[in-house]
Design a protein around this motif. Structure first.
Motif, PDB file in Angstrom:
ATOM      1  N   THR A   1       0.787  -1.233   0.000  1.00 63.04           N
ATOM      2  CA  THR A   1       0.000   0.000   0.000  1.00 63.04           C
ATOM      3  C   THR A   1       0.820   1.284   0.000  1.00 63.04           C
ATOM      4  OG1 THR A   1      -0.157  -0.136   2.403  1.00 63.04           O
ATOM      5  CG2 THR A   1      -1.970  -1.090   1.124  1.00 63.04           C
ATOM      6  N   SER A   2       2.115   1.204   0.253  1.00 66.01           N
ATOM      7  CA  SER A   2       2.938   2.420   0.229  1.00 66.01           C
ATOM      8  C   SER A   2       4.084   2.307  -0.783  1.00 66.01           C
ATOM      9  CB  SER A   2       3.469   2.749   1.628  1.00 66.01           C
ATOM     10  OG  SER A   2       4.222   1.696   2.152  1.00 66.01           O
ATOM     11  N   MET A   3       3.865   1.546  -1.836  1.00 68.57           N
ATOM     12  CA  MET A   3       4.875   1.390  -2.894  1.00 68.57           C
ATOM     13  C   MET A   3       5.246   2.726  -3.533  1.00 68.57           C
ATOM     14  SD  MET A   3       5.892  -1.774  -3.249  1.00 68.57           S
ATOM     15  CE  MET A   3       6.560  -1.832  -4.891  1.00 68.57           C
ATOM     16  N   GLY A   4       4.321   3.662  -3.540  1.00 65.78           N
ATOM     17  CA  GLY A   4       4.563   4.962  -4.162  1.00 65.78           C
ATOM     18  C   GLY A   4       5.714   5.733  -3.550  1.00 65.78           C
ATOM     19  N   LEU A   5       6.067   5.424  -2.312  1.00 63.46           N
ATOM     20  CA  LEU A   5       7.184   6.120  -1.671  1.00 63.46           C
ATOM     21  C   LEU A   5       8.500   5.872  -2.398  1.00 63.46           C
ATOM     22  CD1 LEU A   5       6.350   5.473   2.085  1.00 63.46           C
ATOM     23  CD2 LEU A   5       6.114   7.620   0.834  1.00 63.46           C
ATOM     24  N   ARG A   6       8.629   4.742  -3.037  1.00 62.62           N
ATOM     25  CA  ARG A   6       9.856   4.399  -3.750  1.00 62.62           C
ATOM     26  C   ARG A   6      10.081   5.277  -4.982  1.00 62.62           C
ATOM     27  NH1 ARG A   6      13.160   1.925  -0.598  1.00 62.62           N
ATOM     28  NH2 ARG A   6      12.141   0.370   0.637  1.00 62.62           N
ATOM     29  N   ARG A   7       9.037   5.960  -5.448  1.00 61.34           N
ATOM     30  CA  ARG A   7       9.193   6.853  -6.606  1.00 61.34           C
ATOM     31  C   ARG A   7      10.099   8.030  -6.295  1.00 61.34           C
ATOM     32  NH1 ARG A   7       2.955   7.180  -7.952  1.00 61.34           N
ATOM     33  NH2 ARG A   7       3.086   7.977  -5.880  1.00 61.34           N
ATOM     34  N   HIS A   8      10.161   8.407  -5.036  1.00 62.62           N
ATOM     35  CA  HIS A   8      10.972   9.557  -4.633  1.00 62.62           C
ATOM     36  C   HIS A   8      12.434   9.126  -4.525  1.00 62.62           C
ATOM     37  CE1 HIS A   8       7.300  11.765  -3.940  1.00 62.62           C
ATOM     38  NE2 HIS A   8       6.856  10.750  -3.215  1.00 62.62           N
ATOM     39  N   LYS A   9      13.262   9.728  -5.339  1.00 55.24           N
ATOM     40  CA  LYS A   9      14.667   9.322  -5.442  1.00 55.24           C
ATOM     41  C   LYS A   9      15.392   9.331  -4.090  1.00 55.24           C
ATOM     42  CE  LYS A   9      17.944   9.539  -9.008  1.00 55.24           C
ATOM     43  NZ  LYS A   9      18.067   9.924 -10.360  1.00 55.24           N
ATOM     44  N   PHE A  10      15.108  10.319  -3.252  1.00 49.83           N
ATOM     45  CA  PHE A  10      15.814  10.412  -1.975  1.00 49.83           C
ATOM     46  C   PHE A  10      15.417   9.289  -1.016  1.00 49.83           C
ATOM     47  CE2 PHE A  10      11.940  12.750  -1.231  1.00 49.83           C
ATOM     48  CZ  PHE A  10      11.605  12.458   0.080  1.00 49.83           C
ATOM     49  N   MET A  11      14.343   8.571  -1.300  1.00 47.18           N
ATOM     50  CA  MET A  11      13.916   7.471  -0.445  1.00 47.18           C
ATOM     51  C   MET A  11      14.282   6.100  -1.016  1.00 47.18           C
ATOM     52  SD  MET A  11      10.179   8.496   0.875  1.00 47.18           S
ATOM     53  CE  MET A  11       9.903   9.772   2.063  1.00 47.18           C
ATOM     54  N   ALA A  12      14.874   6.063  -2.161  1.00 44.56           N
ATOM     55  CA  ALA A  12      15.125   4.803  -2.863  1.00 44.56           C
ATOM     56  C   ALA A  12      16.077   3.881  -2.118  1.00 44.56           C
ATOM     57  CB  ALA A  12      15.646   5.084  -4.260  1.00 44.56           C
ATOM     58  N   ASP A  13      17.033   4.413  -1.392  1.00 43.68           N
ATOM     59  CA  ASP A  13      18.056   3.577  -0.777  1.00 43.68           C
ATOM     60  C   ASP A  13      17.934   3.449   0.748  1.00 43.68           C
ATOM     61  OD1 ASP A  13      19.259   3.113  -3.253  1.00 43.68           O
ATOM     62  OD2 ASP A  13      20.406   4.984  -3.113  1.00 43.68           O
ATOM     63  N   ILE A  14      16.788   3.808   1.304  1.00 44.34           N
ATOM     64  CA  ILE A  14      16.607   3.677   2.754  1.00 44.34           C
ATOM     65  C   ILE A  14      15.486   2.687   3.041  1.00 44.34           C
ATOM     66  CG2 ILE A  14      17.473   5.999   3.253  1.00 44.34           C
ATOM     67  CD1 ILE A  14      14.591   6.916   3.603  1.00 44.34           C
ATOM     68  N   GLN A  15      15.543   2.131   4.233  1.00 43.40           N
ATOM     69  CA  GLN A  15      14.446   1.239   4.635  1.00 43.40           C
ATOM     70  C   GLN A  15      13.252   2.079   5.037  1.00 43.40           C
ATOM     71  OE1 GLN A  15      15.638  -1.396   7.759  1.00 43.40           O
ATOM     72  NE2 GLN A  15      16.765  -2.730   6.391  1.00 43.40           N
ATOM     73  N   LEU A  16      12.112   1.698   4.511  1.00 44.65           N
ATOM     74  CA  LEU A  16      10.875   2.416   4.816  1.00 44.65           C
ATOM     75  C   LEU A  16       9.852   1.441   5.350  1.00 44.65           C
ATOM     76  CD1 LEU A  16      10.527   4.422   1.481  1.00 44.65           C
ATOM     77  CD2 LEU A  16      11.240   5.330   3.687  1.00 44.65           C
ATOM     78  N   GLY A  17       9.029   1.915   6.238  1.00 48.25           N
ATOM     79  CA  GLY A  17       7.890   1.143   6.714  1.00 48.25           C
ATOM     80  C   GLY A  17       6.652   1.980   6.506  1.00 48.25           C
ATOM     81  N   GLY A  18       5.563   1.329   6.241  1.00 46.59           N
ATOM     82  CA  GLY A  18       4.323   2.062   6.023  1.00 46.59           C
ATOM     83  C   GLY A  18       3.143   1.327   6.635  1.00 46.59           C
TER      84      GLY A  18
END
Length: 131
Positions: A112-129
């Motif tokens: 449900t939060s796959m869209g966060l990966r579109r932002h280049k500055f977030m591409a290489d960090i671990q994200l939780g949603g």
């Protein structure tokens, strides 16, 4: 063991700091002990949610959010230091498991939060949603 609204609300207030922050900063409204609690029916501020979700990133330790950690004079001499209150909210293993599950929302197909990966500055960090 049965998990119901009473136990969930008690955990939120006692382990995740919701009650503590409400007493300190207001409003002093208790979490409603109702089955719809899991859907977000109680009023919880962003401040409270940030502190509560921080437990997972902090290996199971709730840390009181504070704005100022120390005050220095013009020469860099520390005049006052502020240490946040901490609570061991859950085991490090449980915190890791929760963090891993939250990562699934943007790492697994259909998350449900796959869209966060579109932002280049977030591409290489671990994200939780969370939805």
């Amino acid at each position: 063991t049965e998990l119901g609204p009473e136990r969930v609300a008690d955990c939120a207030e006692n382990n995740f700091g919701i009650g503590y922050l409400r007493e300190k900063y207001g409003p002093k409204t208790p979490i409603e002990r109702v089955y719809s609690l899991a859907l977000g029916t109680s009023n919880v501020t962003v401040f409270e949610m940030v502190a509560a979700y921080g437990v997972f990133a902090n290996h199971g330790v709730w840390t009181e959010p504070i704005y100022i950690t120390r005050i220095e004079d013009k020469d860099g001499k520390v005049l006052e230091t502020f240490v946040p209150k901490t609570i061991e909210a859950l085991s490090e293993e449980t915190a890791y498991t929760m963090t891993y599950m939250l990562r699934g929302s943007n790492e697994e197909r259909g998350g449900t939060s796959m869209g966060l990966r579109r932002h280049k500055f977030m591409a290489d960090i671990q994200l939780g949603g969370k939805t």
